[in-house]
Design an enzyme around this catalytic site. Structure first.
Site, mmCIF file in Angstrom:
data_model
loop_
_atom_site.group_PDB
_atom_site.id
_atom_site.type_symbol
_atom_site.label_atom_id
_atom_site.label_comp_id
_atom_site.label_asym_id
_atom_site.label_seq_id
_atom_site.Cartn_x
_atom_site.Cartn_y
_atom_site.Cartn_z
ATOM 1 N N ASN A 1 -5.497 3.549 7.399
ATOM 2 C CA ASN A 1 -6.837 4.010 7.035
ATOM 3 C C ASN A 1 -7.902 3.540 8.012
ATOM 4 O O ASN A 1 -8.933 4.198 8.164
ATOM 5 C CB ASN A 1 -7.171 3.558 5.613
ATOM 6 C CG ASN A 1 -6.483 4.422 4.577
ATOM 7 O OD1 ASN A 1 -6.070 5.535 4.862
ATOM 8 N ND2 ASN A 1 -6.333 3.899 3.372
ATOM 9 N N HIS B 1 0.839 -1.199 0.000
ATOM 10 C CA HIS B 1 0.000 0.000 0.000
ATOM 11 C C HIS B 1 0.873 1.248 0.000
ATOM 12 O O HIS B 1 1.405 1.656 1.035
ATOM 13 C CB HIS B 1 -0.924 -0.017 1.224
ATOM 14 C CG HIS B 1 -1.792 1.195 1.330
ATOM 15 N ND1 HIS B 1 -2.264 1.674 2.531
ATOM 16 C CD2 HIS B 1 -2.262 2.053 0.380
ATOM 17 C CE1 HIS B 1 -2.990 2.757 2.322
ATOM 18 N NE2 HIS B 1 -2.994 3.011 1.032
#
Length: 704
Positions: free
Chosen positions: A485, A435
């Site tokens: 997140n 990511h």
């Protein structure tokens, strides 16, 4: 002939020159044993027949700085300053012979010597500011006496390293040694000094000419640093010390430096920044993964998706000489993607950070295709398509058919289930999440997401790849949003709830910017694009979306075409030329209308309430992530937030900040919010309750 030695130093005589050897692997850090050894060797050398001394290090570097692990230990005698005074007061000239790096206390040691020589590849610097400190052994007093006031301010407040040849121009280095034999070159230099009857130079005896600097430079520098290093104390105290060097005697300046150094060392900012120094290094260590774990060779990379993210990822590999093939759905999309990359490189050239020749070299390593077969020989394939699980599974099914055995198949997903993605292949052991954070060619963080079947070899290779392309890697387990997140959704929820409950956008952003965030959360939303969250929510269930009050304003702004900076208006209006944000009464009216629609009674908020409402959920969710084993240690979470979300480094990340507040205080605040709101998400995590009751901390729990 060797005449004396300790565990980390030895002293030998060659002709009329004494050589103080330093050998404290791996970087010759200034441990107490090393400081004592230097002190003993210098004193012993005063009584022999030598005419001059050389201080030189074995291994790959000169003294690379202090032993940071000793900072919280009680000081011992002789003090470091006493040792440097002994060097400076030597009746025989002492020459520092530098290779590798001379940093912090290492450079301060060299500055206490009478002369300094170095190989051309050496680097020097005073990087203490990056740990929330200032040079505490005369660096702020000796450096400006050699470099001048203006250059010293730039050198010490930036903490950046400079090349030896540039250090000659600043008078920090006296002589560059040609050739590879440092000792031979240093011996020749010393013999020349003796032949020339060179004086016994002491930096402390140099007076700074008041006419050599503008007195306004100190206040001007303080103002500049208050903007560049907003909220940080160390840069301001460095200016205080350099001003003392320019206006007081050496001993008075040294006393000022010592007092301010101790204030910083004992303060929360340096503690947080030292925590981050160690946390970043710890994040590289994977529990249960030995150093002997095999790594796969990554000599070619493929990227699926040529958008902003895919292009940025491709640049990371081209920048370090690894060829990249970028795949898009059609030629039009491919050319658009390659154009974005060219534009990004052109901007870097315009800023003077890259030459046109280097740009062309990078571009030559990036090719495009619309055919999956062209990815057959790639060692690593990174998927960077739209955040839709079904689409990603289709991509991985295709990759499974065309990619060679042993190729690593990675997803750049920011929240999708990597296990479900891996299930689309017959080789789940080769699948991992990588990511990247936007813009991918700039942001340092790389979340490496380990799925249930990801092999140790693939994890070890991914960690090595991150290091090769200059990223800071953190390992995460699989959950919605991973570490960053998942926590950020809590921060975002409370931002929106504070807004609809009565706080203004301006107050929310101001409070968080004063805390140290580079931008407030609503300004960040405008910068990224409010429609990004809107599109994500379209694919979520009502339960996954959560409290509608936490996104109704944002969704209404998108429906009005107010997407943020890219449309000229979002939570704020934006000046079309400067992009300066401007308060917008229309947004205030919209918020009030939504509050009435959802039956929210608006009220005034204190700044402390806003800060708690936004930061406590980060801490609480981080604790749950630790409980579940998604993150290995609390420091890993802090690394994610400092490097990926702009959390102020001088607070050390949300988990370090919680430890600084004390988990008992955190537990009480969360419990009060839980009682007042009745919302389950405010219930303190079990780990917080346990640690608060035992008087422990996240750091201690992580080390256990």
């Amino acid at each position: 002939m060797s005449v004396t030695s300790s565990s980390v130093t030895s002293y030998e005589v060659r002709g009329d020159i004494g050589i103080i050897w330093i050998n404290n692997p791996p970087v010759n850090a200034l441990s107490q044993a090393l400081r004592d050894g230097i002190y003993a060797a210098v004193n012993a050398a005063q009584d022999d027949a030598t005419k001059a001394l050389i201080m030189i290090c074995q291994g790959r570097t000169f003294i690379a700085g202090a032993d940071i692990s000793e900072f919280d230990k009680a000081p011992t005698e002789p003090s470091f300053n006493k040792i440097l005074e002994t060097i400076e007061q030597s009746a025989k000239p002492i020459v520092a012979a530098i290779h590798g790096t001379a940093l912090g206390g290492g450079l301060e040691t060299a500055l206490a010597c009478h002369y300094r020589c170095a190989v051309g590849t050496a680097m020097v610097g005073l990087p203490e500011v990056k740990l929330g400190l200032l040079p505490g052994a005369g660096g702020t007093q000796r450096a400006p006496r050699l470099t001048g006031v203006e250059a010293a301010i730039k050198l010490i407040t930036s903490g950046n390293l400079i090349k030896a040849k540039d250090a000659v121009g600043l008078n920090l280095i006296d002589h560059i040694i040609e050739g590879d034999d440092l000792l031979e070159g240093a011996m020749a230099y010393v013999q020349q000094l003796l032949a020339d009857n060179a004086p016994l130079r002491k930096v402390r005896d140099i007076n700074i000419d008041p006419a050599s600097f503008d007195p306004a430079i100190f206040d001007n520098s303080r103002k500049q640093l208050s903007r560049r290093a907003r909220g940080q104390l160390a840069p301001q105290r460095i200016i205080d010390c350099i001003e003392a060097a320019a206006t007081l005697s050496f001993d008075e300046g040294l006393a000022t430096e010592g007092r301010l150094f101790m204030d910083l060392k004992d303060g929360s900012q340096s503690a947080a920044m030292r925590h981050m120094f160690f946390a970043q290094r710890e994040a590289n260590k994977i529990k249960g993964l030995g150093k002997e774990t095999a790594k796969r060779a990554i000599k070619s990379v493929a990227i699926i998706g040529g958008g902003t993210m895919g292009g940025g990822i491709a640049m990371n590999f081209a920048n370090v000489g690894i060829p990249v093939t970028m795949l898009e759905i059609n030629d039009e999309a491919l050319q658009r993607g390659l154009g974005i990359i060219d534009k990004n490189y052109s901007m870097t050239v315009k800023k003077g950070k890259l030459s046109e020749e280097q740009k062309q070299g990078c571009l030559s390593l990036i090719s495009g295709t619309t055919d999956y077969q062209d990815l057959a020989n790639a060692d690593l394939v990174i998927e960077a398509v739209f955040e839709n699980l079904e689409i990603k599974q289709q991509v991985f099914a295709k990759l499974d058919k065309v990619c060679k055995p042993g190729a690593i198949l990675a997803s750049n997903t920011s929240y999708q289930d990597v296990n479900a993605i891996a299930a689309a292949t017959k080789r789940p052991e080769d699948v991992i999440g990588l990511h990247f954070f936007s813009p991918a060619n700039i942001m340092k963080l790389l979340e490496i997401v380990r799925a249930d079947n990801t092999s140790d070899e693939v994890i070890a290779t991914s960690m090595a790849v991150a290091k090769a392309i200059g990223k800071v890697p953190v390992l995460s387990g699989v959950c919605f949003g991973f570490i960053g997140n998942r926590m950020f959704s809590e921060y975002g929820r409370e931002t929106q709830l504070c807004l609809i409950e009565g706080a203004s956008a301006e107050q929310i952003d101001r409070v968080m910017e004063e805390y140290g965030m580079a931008m407030g959360p609503l300004a960040v939303s405008d910068l990224a694009g409010i429609d990004i969250g809107y599109k994500v929510r379209e694919g979520l269930s009502a339960e996954e979306k959560g409290d509608p009050r936490s996104f109704c304003v944002a969704d209404a702004l998108v429906d009005l075409g107010r997407l943020g900076q890219k449309s000229g208006a979002g939570f704020y209006q934006y000046d079309p030329q400067t992009r300066a944000r401007i308060s917008d009464p229309e947004v205030s009216a919209l918020v009030e209308a939504k509050a009435a629609e959802y039956g929210v009674e608006r009220r005034d908020f204190t700044d402390e309430e806003i800060r708690d409402r936004l930061l406590l959920p980060l801490i609480n969710e981080g604790a749950k992530i630790l409980q579940e084993g998604i993150a290995q240690r609390s420091g890993d979470i802090d690394v994610v937030y400092v490097y990926g979300y702009g959390f102020p480094v001088y607070h050390g990340g949300p988990m370090q900040y919680a430890d600084h507040l004390g988990l008992d205080a955190v537990y009480k605040k969360l419990s009060a919010l839980h009682r007042e709101s009745g919302k389950d998400y405010w219930q303190p995590a079990d780990l917080i309750k346990t640690l608060a009751e035992s008087g422990s901390s996240f750091a201690k729990w992580s080390q256990s």
